[in-house]
Design a protein around this motif. Structure first.
Motif, PDB file in Angstrom:
ATOM      1  N   ASP A 165     -37.239 -58.342  16.215  1.00 46.19           N
ATOM      2  CA  ASP A 165     -36.235 -59.398  16.384  1.00 46.19           C
ATOM      3  C   ASP A 165     -36.828 -60.788  16.186  1.00 46.19           C
ATOM      4  O   ASP A 165     -36.254 -61.636  15.512  1.00 46.19           O
ATOM      5  CB  ASP A 165     -35.677 -59.379  17.823  1.00 46.19           C
ATOM      6  N   LEU A 185     -43.729 -49.247   8.525  1.00 42.52           N
ATOM      7  CA  LEU A 185     -42.283 -49.078   8.430  1.00 42.52           C
ATOM      8  C   LEU A 185     -41.529 -49.878   9.478  1.00 42.52           C
ATOM      9  O   LEU A 185     -40.305 -49.885   9.495  1.00 42.52           O
ATOM     10  CB  LEU A 185     -41.930 -47.594   8.600  1.00 42.52           C
ATOM     11  N   SER A 186     -42.232 -50.539  10.379  1.00 45.74           N
ATOM     12  CA  SER A 186     -41.547 -51.251  11.457  1.00 45.74           C
ATOM     13  C   SER A 186     -40.768 -52.435  10.899  1.00 45.74           C
ATOM     14  O   SER A 186     -41.057 -52.933   9.813  1.00 45.74           O
ATOM     15  CB  SER A 186     -42.551 -51.755  12.484  1.00 45.74           C
ATOM     16  N   ARG A 187     -39.782 -52.890  11.664  1.00 43.48           N
ATOM     17  CA  ARG A 187     -39.028 -54.064  11.231  1.00 43.48           C
ATOM     18  C   ARG A 187     -39.943 -55.282  11.136  1.00 43.48           C
ATOM     19  O   ARG A 187     -39.801 -56.104  10.238  1.00 43.48           O
ATOM     20  CB  ARG A 187     -37.868 -54.337  12.188  1.00 43.48           C
ATOM     21  N   ARG A 190     -41.827 -55.164   7.931  1.00 46.48           N
ATOM     22  CA  ARG A 190     -40.981 -55.396   6.769  1.00 46.48           C
ATOM     23  C   ARG A 190     -40.455 -56.823   6.703  1.00 46.48           C
ATOM     24  O   ARG A 190     -40.224 -57.364   5.631  1.00 46.48           O
ATOM     25  CB  ARG A 190     -39.828 -54.390   6.751  1.00 46.48           C
TER      26      ARG A 190
END
Lengths: 258, 258
Positions: A165, A185-187, A190
């Protein structure tokens, strides 16, 4: 704690102990211990070593920090527990400010994290108490608070071990965000502008080394390095490394346990 | 703790909170929080759901427990924090004893774990204080202590979230060992007789359900189920599921972030 000297995961268990120490000092939140375990797993999948894609990202990350007007290193509990001296050295080398930035923010922990950094040589630590008076738009509760002298005005922010976030919110504010995240692959991985897919205990010392080398490089060459960098390609390489390692592990498993 | 209601990892964060609760009650060790994080990562790689290979293993595990002379469920801090009521129900359903068995053993934590289980309906909890007077050969320090009425004489031991060393030692003692482990490559997973590759919060309820069904099955059919079971094949399937999921995630990553 007694870790048998021949335990196959001894090194990883010793890092755990450092984190548990930090926890006992009030630097690390209980949730931080869990988050560390998540990272451990990805590190295991990466073979617990620094890959080329991490080196490439670390170098460009340092270039960004050296060219920045207001570089800031955002420090959470785990970072302060694992690499306090290294954070201070990196900040000095690239001329960055240090700011406390917690997912689970309490006044006690803000102060414990700041104390840990000051004990390890930091001259100034932003983001504690009244200093965290500015807010990041679109974030909830305590997680949006930042220092008006630090992250608020930063053009480049290094966020080791950040939440998705907040990484996304910082990007929407137009900042260059550098993440250290073991999960490609985590937000966070990315959303970041530059993602160093490596363990923080290896990544920060690597950044210090790179910073010392790149410091004398001319601005145009640093800019060229940044221009030619592709974070998506780096994430893809990290993912490929994990897939390969899983394949390797699975074939050695067949040999061990036929 | 404030977890935003729209946080994409909300469910996983709520399980964390349960563990942190257990930690505050003295049931969970700080190292247990880290170990949980490791598990979280593998659960994420499994898509956070029960796969067919886990169902198959859970069924055979229950068959073993139903046929056993002295089945024992070994309970550590994380298990007691996450599924205390379910452990008690499973023990009742298959007629197993419950024994406290800690990696980081202290008298306080033994008692906290036992208290947690008693509060959730357990009639007797072995392995606390003087009761843990027998030892498992070849293991170091406090980790070798077991109850002479429990694990020492058990023919089948369910060890959710166990350490590799102990799993191997129990196997060398000739016991059938059932592990619940999210990492199909761990030494525990590989050393166990039956490995349920699933999150314990899903695996234990599943075992209860299976136990209720298999209870009325005749002995010969349960024995046949056990004979035709291949744990290595199950581990290979689990690994394949993880590899597939990583490939999936990596292609969706390409779509999201081209």
């Amino acid at each position: 704690m007694n870790i048998p000297p021949n335990h196959p995961r001894r090194e990883s268990l010793l890092i755990r102990e450092r984190l548990v120490e930090g926890f006992k000092k009030g630097v690390v939140a209980p949730e931080g211990l869990i988050a560390h375990g998540r990272g451990e797993c990805f590190d295991y999948l990466l073979g617990e070593r620094t890959h080329d894609f991490a080196l490439k990202a670390a170098r460009v990350a340092v270039a960004h920090m050296l060219l920045a007007k207001h570089p800031v290193i955002s420090v959470n509990g785990n970072t302060a527990a694992l690499v306090p001296r290294e954070i201070v050295e990196l900040a000095e080398t690239v001329g960055a400010k240090i700011e406390v930035n917690l997912f689970y923010r309490t006044r006690e922990r803000e102060e414990a994290v700041a104390r840990q950094l000051l004990e390890h040589g930091a001259v100034e630590v932003l983001g504690v108490g009244e200093d965290a008076s500015a807010t990041i738009p679109e974030l909830f509760s305590e997680r949006r608070r930042v220092s008006p002298r630090g992250i608020l005005i930063a053009d480049v922010v290094l966020v080791p071990l950040e939440d998705g976030d907040r990484t996304e919110a910082l990007r929407r504010m137009g900042k260059t965000v550098i993440a250290v995240d073991l999960n490609p692959l985590s937000r966070t991985a990315r959303a970041a502008s530059v993602t160093i897919v490596d363990n923080i205990v290896r990544a920060i010392p690597l950044m210090i080394k790179e910073a010392k080398q790149l410091k004398s490089m001319e601005k145009a060459r640093l800019e060229e390095m940044i221009r030619s960098y592709d974070n998506n390609a780096v994430l893809q390489e990290a993912l490929r490394a994990i897939l390969e390692r899983l394949r390797e592990l699975s074939s050695s498993q067949l040999l061990i346990n036929p």
